[in-house]
Design a protein around this motif. Sequence first.
Motif, PDB file in Angstrom:
ATOM      1  N   VAL B  12       0.934  -1.141  -0.107  1.00  0.00           N
ATOM      2  CA  VAL B  12      -0.195   0.015   0.090  1.00  0.00           C
ATOM      3  C   VAL B  12       0.887   1.256  -0.111  1.00  0.00           C
ATOM      4  CG1 VAL B  12      -1.594   1.287   1.297  1.00  0.00           C
ATOM      5  CG2 VAL B  12      -1.876  -1.042   1.441  1.00  0.00           C
ATOM      6  N   HIS B  13       0.460   2.068  -0.729  1.00  0.00           N
ATOM      7  CA  HIS B  13       1.309   3.542  -0.882  1.00  0.00           C
ATOM      8  C   HIS B  13       0.124   4.555  -0.903  1.00  0.00           C
ATOM      9  CE1 HIS B  13       4.427   6.321  -1.238  1.00  0.00           C
ATOM     10  NE2 HIS B  13       3.946   7.022  -2.071  1.00  0.00           N
ATOM     11  N   LEU B  14       0.085   5.575   0.112  1.00  0.00           N
ATOM     12  CA  LEU B  14      -0.534   6.738   0.136  1.00  0.00           C
ATOM     13  C   LEU B  14       0.082   7.848  -0.258  1.00  0.00           C
ATOM     14  CD1 LEU B  14      -2.613   4.668   1.268  1.00  0.00           C
ATOM     15  CD2 LEU B  14      -3.496   6.413   2.769  1.00  0.00           C
ATOM     16  N   SER B  15      -0.299   8.859  -0.974  1.00  0.00           N
ATOM     17  CA  SER B  15       0.614  10.109  -1.131  1.00  0.00           C
ATOM     18  C   SER B  15      -0.160  11.140  -1.351  1.00  0.00           C
ATOM     19  CB  SER B  15       1.431   9.929  -2.593  1.00  0.00           C
ATOM     20  OG  SER B  15       2.042  11.247  -2.724  1.00  0.00           O
ATOM     21  N   ARG B  16       0.145  11.856  -0.254  1.00  0.00           N
ATOM     22  CA  ARG B  16      -0.556  13.335  -0.076  1.00  0.00           C
ATOM     23  C   ARG B  16      -2.162  13.277  -0.057  1.00  0.00           C
ATOM     24  NH1 ARG B  16       2.838  14.157  -4.003  1.00  0.00           N
ATOM     25  NH2 ARG B  16       1.160  14.605  -5.508  1.00  0.00           N
ATOM     26  N   THR B  37       3.170   3.952   3.647  1.00  0.00           N
ATOM     27  CA  THR B  37       3.603   2.722   3.118  1.00  0.00           C
ATOM     28  C   THR B  37       3.548   1.468   3.788  1.00  0.00           C
ATOM     29  OG1 THR B  37       4.866   3.955   1.737  1.00  0.00           O
ATOM     30  CG2 THR B  37       5.545   1.904   1.546  1.00  0.00           C
ATOM     31  N   ALA B  38       2.987   0.326   3.334  1.00  0.00           N
ATOM     32  CA  ALA B  38       3.218  -1.121   3.849  1.00  0.00           C
ATOM     33  C   ALA B  38       3.421  -1.813   3.125  1.00  0.00           C
ATOM     34  CB  ALA B  38       1.538  -1.400   4.395  1.00  0.00           C
ATOM     35  N   ARG B  39       4.354  -3.059   3.660  1.00  0.00           N
ATOM     36  CA  ARG B  39       4.984  -3.710   2.592  1.00  0.00           C
ATOM     37  C   ARG B  39       4.474  -5.127   2.846  1.00  0.00           C
ATOM     38  NH1 ARG B  39       9.091  -0.263   3.853  1.00  0.00           N
ATOM     39  NH2 ARG B  39       9.877  -1.332   6.010  1.00  0.00           N
ATOM     40  N   MET B  40       4.507  -5.927   1.858  1.00  0.00           N
ATOM     41  CA  MET B  40       4.060  -7.151   1.604  1.00  0.00           C
ATOM     42  C   MET B  40       5.115  -8.399   2.681  1.00  0.00           C
ATOM     43  SD  MET B  40       1.752  -7.187  -0.620  1.00  0.00           S
ATOM     44  CE  MET B  40       1.479  -8.850  -0.957  1.00  0.00           C
ATOM     45  N   GLY B  70      -5.317  13.252  -3.495  1.00  0.00           N
ATOM     46  CA  GLY B  70      -4.061  12.554  -3.241  1.00  0.00           C
ATOM     47  C   GLY B  70      -3.938  11.224  -4.002  1.00  0.00           C
ATOM     48  N   GLU B  71      -3.229  10.151  -3.712  1.00  0.00           N
ATOM     49  CA  GLU B  71      -2.891   9.202  -4.703  1.00  0.00           C
ATOM     50  C   GLU B  71      -3.031   7.592  -3.696  1.00  0.00           C
ATOM     51  OE1 GLU B  71       0.549   9.825  -6.687  1.00  0.00           O
ATOM     52  OE2 GLU B  71      -0.605  11.269  -8.144  1.00  0.00           O
ATOM     53  N   ALA B  78      -4.016   1.909  -8.737  1.00  0.00           N
ATOM     54  CA  ALA B  78      -4.419   3.160  -8.455  1.00  0.00           C
ATOM     55  C   ALA B  78      -5.873   3.373  -8.090  1.00  0.00           C
ATOM     56  CB  ALA B  78      -4.057   4.155  -9.339  1.00  0.00           C
ATOM     57  N   LEU B  79      -6.330   3.240  -6.566  1.00  0.00           N
ATOM     58  CA  LEU B  79      -7.805   3.313  -6.316  1.00  0.00           C
ATOM     59  C   LEU B  79      -8.490   4.551  -6.585  1.00  0.00           C
ATOM     60  CD1 LEU B  79      -7.612   1.404  -2.887  1.00  0.00           C
ATOM     61  CD2 LEU B  79      -7.829   0.283  -5.075  1.00  0.00           C
TER      62      LEU B  79
END
Lengths: 379, 244
Positions: B12-16, B37-40, B70-71, B78-79
């Motif tokens: 997971v990656h969230l940006s702004r 950010t979260a990793r597998m 944001g993203e 890309a949700l």
Amino acid sequence: MTDIGLRMLFGDRAKYAMLVSGVCFATILMTQGLALFFGILGFSYATMTNIRAPIWVVDPLVQQAGDNQPLRDTDVNRVRSVEGVAWAAPLYVGNAQARLLTGGATQPLMLVGLDADTLAGAPTKLVEGSIHDLRQPDSVVVDARFLEMMGALRGVQLKLGDAFEMNDRRAVIVGIAKVAQGMAGATYVFTTWDRARHYAPAQRRMLTHVLASPAPGKTEAEVAQAISRQTGLRALTEAEFKRMSARWMLFNSPIPYVVGLIVGIGFIIGLGVSGQTFYTFVLENTRQLGALKAMGASNLKLALMIMTQAGIVGVVGFGLGVGVMSGFFAMLPEGRAPLVLLWQIPVIVLIAITLICMGTALLSVWRVTRIEPAIVFRA
Amino acid sequence: MNPFTPSPETAVHLSRVDKAFRHGDLVTPILKQVEFTARMGEMTFVVGPSGCGKTTLLSVLCGTLDADAGEVTTLGHALHQMSPAHITRFRSRNVGFIFQQFNLLPTLTAAENIAVPLRIQGVSAGKAIPRAREWLARVGIPEKANERPNRLSGGQQQRVAIARALVHEPALIVCDEPTSALDSATGHQVMDLLRETGRASQRAVIVVTHDPRIYSYADCVAQMEDGRILRVTASVPDAPHSTH
């Protein structure tokens, strides 16, 4: 997914029972209202049900079966002279009062005078005796209910061969018939036309109807039209006369309003009770539905689930309601209560119930589409 | 333009990311320019005081709530660019949920509850139920298959919820306060189970909690406050003594 919806529905038995009860009650009310409506309409043309003839000729002013406007005695021959008429017979329909020979209170009845030669219009369902015995002196054929009412109200059980007074003249029972009940609960007594003239209160004109039949090769409608055209009288087929009487009842009596109210209340109760209960059921399951949405159930899947739930409630409630009413009608004495369960009634009620369930389901689906799946994260 | 390039390890990656709730004219910002950010293969904890936006962050990253700005990239998707229908389908295949209140359907048995994610995907009951029973055995309560939730203890219900979250083999598991309704011992059992099932198949497990008893299970901890990620640490934060 629909099986999950059904498990949710059946799992809450109290709510399910309430939902089904609402639909069932609405079905009962609407069925009863419509059966009452058709039953009363049947009363309006009971004369035609009890006195069968292909063509009825009446005064042009007559608007319904209970309106007995007198005709001239010569009108019978005028009808007979119309081309295409196989036979024509006089008929008298009027009111009379019956009383036991020992006196006492009188019992109102509908007196029917039949043509002595043809006995046209005689009752078809004779329980006892013979219609041909009407040719004996003072003889009458009575409605089975007349005997019951005389027995119940006057305390004497009359039977075949017994005599009573009709408008102060002696009448002997030679037959007992089973006939449809008329308006105001009037019972029927049949005799010959000539004898009816003696029983009935004296009037200048004693002919109320002429019964006729088309000759072979002619239709009832075309002969009726020919009679109207050539005599200036009103000639109607049996079906036309029934329709005219029913229409008169519809527009000139409060019955449609009363029945409309019953059916309307049934519909509103169905919509109110079932709709509100089902909507509450959905509201109470908001969290579960939200969980399903979060886990990836689409609005379409949930909508199908809810429509199935509503459909099941509708089918079960409708089935129970119609079943209860069918049982109720089966227990009623034949022809007594103004209730007739025509096959069209369940169809009409089913359409109404479908509308109720669809409306309810759509409201609930609308609610479900507005549920945010994130709701499940709230404590 | 998204400067983030997903790697195979990134779940997971969230940006702004911004998110606010509106009640009439009142606008309450919940997430403010969040980077996350979260990793597998890791168990990532999101901690912080009540009302800091943890649950909203969880909702946004798994697609149950849209970000205002944001993203949001989850499992390479890309949700923020996907339609609601696509996000719903994405969730059904890729995300397992464990809720604070379990959210088991009370009229279904434990096995039927576990089978729900498979049923949502269109798997028939005949195939879904045996798989659900297998998972019930893996979470240690095979004998409860035919029991309804009201006949199960809190710990057993959460085990059923874990099995439900895993039965369709999702790559991401999101947990909202998974132990807050459980006693300490049961909470540890549930977390052991989560860590075991998460790590064994290289899933990403994201846990929102403010239960300090389970902080030791975290591989990575993101500490939130007032709608922002304050810091990300690889170990237990110093003093997360938040209360409800």
